[in-house]
Write a protein that holds these residues in place. Structure first.
Motif, PDB file in Angstrom:
ATOM      1  N   ASP A   1     -96.428 -34.036 -65.801  1.00 48.00           N
ATOM      2  CA  ASP A   1     -95.316 -33.745 -64.911  1.00 48.00           C
ATOM      3  C   ASP A   1     -93.985 -34.118 -65.570  1.00 48.00           C
ATOM      4  N   MET A   2     -92.973 -33.391 -65.209  1.00 45.40           N
ATOM      5  CA  MET A   2     -91.646 -33.624 -65.766  1.00 45.40           C
ATOM      6  C   MET A   2     -90.958 -34.798 -65.063  1.00 45.40           C
ATOM      7  N   ILE A   3     -90.304 -35.642 -65.830  1.00 45.44           N
ATOM      8  CA  ILE A   3     -89.518 -36.746 -65.285  1.00 45.44           C
ATOM      9  C   ILE A   3     -88.186 -36.187 -64.805  1.00 45.44           C
ATOM     10  N   ARG A   4     -87.854 -36.446 -63.542  1.00 46.70           N
ATOM     11  CA  ARG A   4     -86.554 -36.066 -62.989  1.00 46.70           C
ATOM     12  C   ARG A   4     -85.911 -37.325 -62.420  1.00 46.70           C
ATOM     13  N   PHE A   5     -84.765 -37.685 -62.957  1.00 46.96           N
ATOM     14  CA  PHE A   5     -84.068 -38.893 -62.513  1.00 46.96           C
ATOM     15  C   PHE A   5     -83.187 -38.614 -61.305  1.00 46.96           C
ATOM     16  N   SER A   6     -83.138 -39.581 -60.409  1.00 48.85           N
ATOM     17  CA  SER A   6     -82.136 -39.639 -59.351  1.00 48.85           C
ATOM     18  C   SER A   6     -81.288 -40.870 -59.658  1.00 48.85           C
ATOM     19  N   LEU A   7     -80.067 -40.629 -60.063  1.00 46.10           N
ATOM     20  CA  LEU A   7     -79.139 -41.698 -60.405  1.00 46.10           C
ATOM     21  C   LEU A   7     -78.221 -41.936 -59.218  1.00 46.10           C
ATOM     22  N   THR A   8     -78.237 -43.148 -58.676  1.00 51.84           N
ATOM     23  CA  THR A   8     -77.340 -43.518 -57.581  1.00 51.84           C
ATOM     24  C   THR A   8     -76.194 -44.337 -58.153  1.00 51.84           C
ATOM     25  N   VAL A   9     -74.975 -43.925 -57.821  1.00 51.79           N
ATOM     26  CA  VAL A   9     -73.767 -44.599 -58.288  1.00 51.79           C
ATOM     27  C   VAL A   9     -72.923 -44.984 -57.072  1.00 51.79           C
ATOM     28  N   PRO A  10     -72.953 -46.263 -56.662  1.00 57.33           N
ATOM     29  CA  PRO A  10     -72.046 -46.672 -55.585  1.00 57.33           C
ATOM     30  C   PRO A  10     -70.617 -46.726 -56.126  1.00 57.33           C
ATOM     31  N   THR A  11     -69.658 -46.389 -55.273  1.00 56.83           N
ATOM     32  CA  THR A  11     -68.273 -46.416 -55.751  1.00 56.83           C
ATOM     33  C   THR A  11     -67.322 -46.903 -54.671  1.00 56.83           C
ATOM     34  N   CYS A  12     -66.305 -47.594 -55.141  1.00 56.66           N
ATOM     35  CA  CYS A  12     -65.197 -47.974 -54.260  1.00 56.66           C
ATOM     36  C   CYS A  12     -63.944 -47.230 -54.714  1.00 56.66           C
TER      37      CYS A  12
ATOM     38  N   VAL B   1     -87.339 -46.916 -61.801  1.00 51.54           N
ATOM     39  CA  VAL B   1     -88.520 -47.156 -60.966  1.00 51.54           C
ATOM     40  C   VAL B   1     -89.028 -45.828 -60.394  1.00 51.54           C
ATOM     41  N   PRO B   2     -90.351 -45.659 -60.331  1.00 51.45           N
ATOM     42  CA  PRO B   2     -90.880 -44.449 -59.700  1.00 51.45           C
ATOM     43  C   PRO B   2     -90.384 -44.345 -58.252  1.00 51.45           C
ATOM     44  N   ASN B   3     -90.098 -43.136 -57.812  1.00 47.87           N
ATOM     45  CA  ASN B   3     -89.590 -42.905 -56.466  1.00 47.87           C
ATOM     46  C   ASN B   3     -90.760 -42.884 -55.482  1.00 47.87           C
ATOM     47  N   VAL B   4     -91.199 -44.077 -55.117  1.00 46.35           N
ATOM     48  CA  VAL B   4     -92.278 -44.265 -54.146  1.00 46.35           C
ATOM     49  C   VAL B   4     -91.678 -45.127 -53.030  1.00 46.35           C
TER      50      VAL B   4
ATOM     51  N   GLY C   1     -85.667 -37.166 -56.967  1.00 50.37           N
ATOM     52  CA  GLY C   1     -86.239 -37.226 -58.311  1.00 50.37           C
ATOM     53  C   GLY C   1     -87.540 -37.998 -58.338  1.00 50.37           C
ATOM     54  N   THR C   2     -88.236 -37.905 -59.458  1.00 51.77           N
ATOM     55  CA  THR C   2     -89.486 -38.654 -59.634  1.00 51.77           C
ATOM     56  C   THR C   2     -89.216 -40.129 -59.892  1.00 51.77           C
ATOM     57  N   HIS C   3     -88.041 -40.442 -60.425  1.00 52.58           N
ATOM     58  CA  HIS C   3     -87.682 -41.814 -60.778  1.00 52.58           C
ATOM     59  C   HIS C   3     -86.249 -42.117 -60.371  1.00 52.58           C
ATOM     60  N   LEU C   4     -86.033 -43.355 -59.931  1.00 55.42           N
ATOM     61  CA  LEU C   4     -84.708 -43.805 -59.517  1.00 55.42           C
ATOM     62  C   LEU C   4     -84.098 -44.690 -60.591  1.00 55.42           C
ATOM     63  N   THR C   5     -82.805 -44.533 -60.753  1.00 55.52           N
ATOM     64  CA  THR C   5     -82.048 -45.417 -61.627  1.00 55.52           C
ATOM     65  C   THR C   5     -80.659 -45.594 -61.004  1.00 55.52           C
TER      66      THR C   5
END
Length: 180
Positions: free
Chosen positions: A1-12, A151-154, A84-88
């Motif tokens: 399976d392909m790795i797909r990242f979900s990148l979360t960027v909090p911002t002020c 981390v895996p998105n579980v 995504g499959t993985h969170l960063t």
């Protein structure tokens, strides 16, 4: 399976968000990956920067109620939206090193079921570069932070960021225990 990242960027709303997103784009995120920029309340400058990257990244801007905290509520909310499959995670003043996502993708693809913690280097205006986090391969205070973990998105195995200074460590420690 392909790795797909979900990148979360909090911002002020810091202008440094541009550098963070530019680094994500140039250092290996693809259109299959997603970037979720989460404003601490309305952040017009952040929205303007996100719009600049809309034709380069699979990116969206959302907001939480203003908390004045350092991204804890925003990361928690971003995780609920991630597909995504993985969170960063990165802060709006972090910058990726050359080939960061290419390297991370290669390593994560070898063991996609595991949590991965990467070493980071920090640069401060008044200090030189120094290795800050993951000096020892151990989850402990001041040795891990949100930019170090993939981390895996579980959802049932993800900790929550408490609204406190030690939030990164608390999230990572809880998540590692849930994956054991």
């Amino acid at each position: 399976d392909m790795i797909r990242f979900s990148l979360t960027v909090p911002t002020c709303g810091r202008p440094s968000l541009y550098q963070t997103l530019h680094g994500a784009w140039t250092e290996g995120l693809t259109r299959e990956d997603e970037v979720i920029v989460v404003g601490d309340g309305p952040q017009p400058e952040a929205l303007r920067i996100v719009k600049f990257f809309e034709d380069r990244l699979n990116i969206r801007y959302v907001e939480t109620q203003k908390t004045g905290c350092v991204g804890m509520a925003q990361r928690n909310y971003g995780m609920t939206l991630a597909t995504g499959t993985h969170l960063t995670f990165m802060d709006d003043d972090d910058v990726y090193t050359p080939n960061a996502f290419r390297t991370i993708r290669m390593i994560v693809s070898k063991h996609p079921e595991r949590i991965h913690i990467f070493r980071i280097r920090a640069v401060a205006k008044r200090l030189a570069c120094w290795d800050v986090i993951w000096k020892d391969p151990e989850v402990k205070m001041s040795n891990v932070g949100s930019p170090t973990i993939v981390v895996p998105n579980v959802p049932e195995k993800l900790g929550r960021w408490p609204n406190e200074y030690e939030g990164d460590f608390r999230f990572i420690d809880a998540t590692v225990k849930l994956f054991e």
